[in-house]
Design an enzyme around this catalytic site. Structure first.
Site, short mmCIF file in Angstrom:
data_model
loop_
_atom_site.label_atom_id
_atom_site.label_comp_id
_atom_site.label_asym_id
_atom_site.label_seq_id
_atom_site.Cartn_x
_atom_site.Cartn_y
_atom_site.Cartn_z
N GLY A 89 0.83 -1.21 0.00
CA GLY A 89 0.00 0.00 0.00
C GLY A 89 0.86 1.25 0.00
N ALA A 90 1.87 1.27 -0.89
CA ALA A 90 2.85 2.36 -0.86
C ALA A 90 2.51 3.48 -1.83
CB ALA A 90 4.24 1.79 -1.18
N THR A 131 0.08 5.64 -1.54
CA THR A 131 -0.53 6.82 -0.91
C THR A 131 -0.35 6.76 0.60
OG1 THR A 131 -2.57 8.14 -0.82
CG2 THR A 131 -2.84 5.77 -0.65
N TYR A 174 -13.06 -3.54 11.23
CA TYR A 174 -11.72 -2.94 11.13
C TYR A 174 -10.94 -3.21 12.43
CZ TYR A 174 -8.08 0.64 10.84
OH TYR A 174 -6.86 1.30 10.83
N1 LIG Z 1 -4.83 6.98 8.94
C1 LIG Z 1 -4.96 6.68 10.24
O1 LIG Z 1 -5.40 7.50 11.06
C2 LIG Z 1 -4.55 5.33 10.72
C3 LIG Z 1 -4.06 4.35 9.87
N2 LIG Z 1 -3.72 3.11 10.37
C4 LIG Z 1 -3.21 2.07 9.47
O2 LIG Z 1 -2.20 2.58 8.64
C5 LIG Z 1 -2.11 1.82 7.43
C6 LIG Z 1 -2.01 2.75 6.23
O3 LIG Z 1 -3.19 3.48 6.13
P1 LIG Z 1 -3.30 4.96 5.56
O4 LIG Z 1 -2.07 5.35 4.86
O5 LIG Z 1 -3.82 5.79 6.64
O6 LIG Z 1 -4.51 4.72 4.53
P2 LIG Z 1 -4.65 4.97 2.95
O7 LIG Z 1 -6.07 4.61 2.63
O8 LIG Z 1 -4.18 6.32 2.60
O9 LIG Z 1 -3.67 3.90 2.31
C7 LIG Z 1 -3.98 2.53 2.33
C8 LIG Z 1 -3.17 1.82 1.29
O10 LIG Z 1 -3.56 0.44 1.30
C9 LIG Z 1 -3.82 0.05 -0.05
N3 LIG Z 1 -4.74 -1.06 -0.15
C10 LIG Z 1 -6.03 -1.11 0.22
N4 LIG Z 1 -6.56 -2.29 -0.14
C11 LIG Z 1 -5.58 -3.00 -0.76
C12 LIG Z 1 -5.51 -4.26 -1.37
N5 LIG Z 1 -6.57 -5.06 -1.47
N6 LIG Z 1 -4.33 -4.66 -1.90
C13 LIG Z 1 -3.26 -3.87 -1.85
N7 LIG Z 1 -3.27 -2.65 -1.30
C14 LIG Z 1 -4.42 -2.22 -0.76
C15 LIG Z 1 -4.36 1.30 -0.70
O11 LIG Z 1 -4.32 1.19 -2.13
P3 LIG Z 1 -5.32 2.06 -3.08
O12 LIG Z 1 -4.80 3.46 -3.04
O13 LIG Z 1 -5.19 1.39 -4.41
O14 LIG Z 1 -6.68 1.94 -2.48
C16 LIG Z 1 -3.41 2.33 -0.14
O15 LIG Z 1 -2.21 2.30 -0.85
C17 LIG Z 1 -3.36 0.93 7.42
O16 LIG Z 1 -3.00 -0.38 7.77
C18 LIG Z 1 -4.26 1.53 8.49
O17 LIG Z 1 -5.09 0.58 9.08
C19 LIG Z 1 -3.82 2.84 11.69
C20 LIG Z 1 -4.28 3.76 12.56
C21 LIG Z 1 -4.71 5.07 12.16
C1 LIG Z 2 -12.07 12.26 19.25
C2 LIG Z 2 -11.49 13.24 18.25
C3 LIG Z 2 -10.48 12.91 17.38
C4 LIG Z 2 -9.86 11.61 17.51
C5 LIG Z 2 -10.07 10.58 16.72
C6 LIG Z 2 -9.35 9.36 16.86
C7 LIG Z 2 -8.53 9.09 18.06
C8 LIG Z 2 -9.40 8.50 15.86
C9 LIG Z 2 -8.68 7.31 15.77
C10 LIG Z 2 -8.73 6.67 14.63
C11 LIG Z 2 -8.03 5.49 14.35
C12 LIG Z 2 -7.23 4.82 15.38
C13 LIG Z 2 -8.13 5.07 13.07
C14 LIG Z 2 -7.45 4.03 12.43
O1 LIG Z 2 -7.02 3.01 12.87
C15 LIG Z 2 -9.97 13.86 16.33
C16 LIG Z 2 -10.34 13.40 14.95
C17 LIG Z 2 -8.46 13.97 16.44
C18 LIG Z 2 -10.57 15.25 16.47
C19 LIG Z 2 -11.04 15.59 17.81
C20 LIG Z 2 -12.07 14.60 18.26
#
Ligand SMILES: NC(=O)C1=CN([C@@H]2O[C@H](COP(=O)(O)OP(=O)(O)OC[C@H]3O[C@@H](n4cnc5c(N)ncnc54)[C@H](OP(=O)(O)O)[C@@H]3O)[C@@H](O)[C@H]2O)C=CC1
Ligand SMILES: CC1=C(/C=C/C(C)=C/C=C/C(C)=C/C=O)C(C)(C)CCC1
Length: 295
Positions: free
Chosen positions: A25-26, A28, A179
């Site tokens: 997933g590199a 984006t 999730y």
């Molecule tokens: N953003 C956040 O706040 C948080 C993120 N995470 C974790 O971080 C990691 C990265 O997420 P993030 O960068 O935020 O999210 P993005 O949605 O920006 O990136 C996710 C990436 O995963 C790829 N992907 C999704 N499905 C597939 C698939 N079937 N095969 C191959 N690649 C796939 C996407 O590809 P495409 O662009 O083609 O869809 C994309 O490149 C995830 O594991 C997420 O759970 C954890 C906690 C919080």
């Molecule tokens: C409550 C709250 C927030 C926190 C959200 C959190 C903590 C989200 C965590 C998401 C995760 C862990 C997603 C992917 O794994 C914000 C948006 C900062 C804004 C202020 C209100």
């Protein structure tokens, strides 16, 4: 609030010439920034993406920004075990080494759907897809030791439970919880893998990247709105990449094999995530679902 939500910087000065890394997933978000930093430090980096065109654009961008031409795109759809097996087969034929595997790709809160192999999408992509990929690349990681596997999980694992009787969400399904369950599976996988890899020179870590402004919220209008509203306070993808990078490259981290990290420090995980019995059972069930021989 931004300081509170954005701490943790990978301060390692390690350079990576001659090292080989794969980031899933590199194309984006956090994965793109992780790949960029690894390339900046001189590694040969494989962008494992389901959309080759998106991947190629990012590869060109990273090459231009870092001056490192060794940024390669390969197709990997974690929602299809055939694609995972094809990716691994080609990679093993092409590369002598693999020093860093970053299992980063993820989906969040998608409507109920199944992968090509009939797995619920969150469990299928976030856990089972990476489980199979790691299994297929493990010998190469061992041959390349010291090497590392970083699994990008989430704080959301705290709400997760492994319902073995409903692993594919067929009896009941909630997109948010699905999730969380898959992110708990990432941590359980990391801990079991760490136990099994003791003494092999391969170590593994799970990571919470923080709350990061990325495309992860694409399936939820509410989350999109929240992320937009608070975009100034939450982490940028570059900040979100710091803990993955910290676990992938920091020297001397081997003694913390299997631990969970957040903001570049060891972090607490839920009671379920520390349960060795669940971790072992999830390992066995995952092998069974994927047709991997159990040991
Ligand atoms: N953003 C956040 O706040 C948080 C993120 N995470 C974790 O971080 C990691 C990265 O997420 P993030 O960068 O935020 O999210 P993005 O949605 O920006 O990136 C996710 C990436 O995963 C790829 N992907 C999704 N499905 C597939 C698939 N079937 N095969 C191959 N690649 C796939 C996407 O590809 P495409 O662009 O083609 O869809 C994309 O490149 C995830 O594991 C997420 O759970 C954890 C906690 C919080
Ligand atoms: C409550 C709250 C927030 C926190 C959200 C959190 C903590 C989200 C965590 C998401 C995760 C862990 C997603 C992917 O794994 C914000 C948006 C900062 C804004 C202020 C209100």
């Amino acid at each position: 609030m931004r300081k509170m939500l954005s701490s943790g910087v990978c301060t390692s000065t390690v350079q990576l010439p001659g090292k080989v890394a794969v980031v899933t997933g590199a194309n984006t978000g956090i994965g793109k920034e992780t790949a960029k930093e690894l390339a900046q430090r001189g590694a040969r980096v494989y962008l494992a993406c389901r959309d080759i065109q998106k991947g190629e654009l990012v590869a060109r961008e990273i090459q231009t920004m870092t001056g490192n031409q060794q940024v390669l795109v390969r197709e990997l759809d974690l929602a299809d075990t055939k694609s995972i097996r094809a990716f691994a087969k080609d990679f093993l034929a092409e590369e002598k080494h693999l020093h860093i595997l970053i299992n980063n790709a993820g989906v969040m809160m998608c409507p109920y759907s199944k992968t090509a192999d009939g797995f619920e999408m969150h469990m299928g992509v976030n856990h089972l897809g990476h489980f199979l990929l790691t299994h297929l690349l493990l010998e190469k990681l061992k041959e390349s030791a010291p090497s590392r596997v970083v699994n990008v999980s989430s704080l959301a694992h705290h709400l997760g439970r492994i319902h073995f009787h409903n692993l594919q969400g067929e009896k009941f399904y909630n997109a948010g919880l699905a999730y969380c369950h898959s992110k708990l599976a990432n941590i359980l996988f990391t801990q079991e893998l760490a136990r099994r890899l003791k003494g092999s020179g391969v170590t593994t870590y799970s990571v919470h990247p923080g709350t990061v402004n990325s495309e992860l919220v694409r399936h939820s209008l509410f989350m999109k709105w929240m992320w937009w509203l608070f975009s100034f306070f939450i982490k940028t993808p570059k900040q979100g990449a710091q803990t993955s990078l910290y676990c992938a490259i920091t020297e001397g981290l081997e003694i913390l094999n299997g631990h969970h990290f957040s903001d570049c420090s060891v972090a607490w995980v839920s009671a379920q995530a520390r349960n060795e019995t669940i971790a072992r059972r999830l390992w066995d069930v995952s092998c069974d679902l994927l047709g991997i021989p159990m040991d």
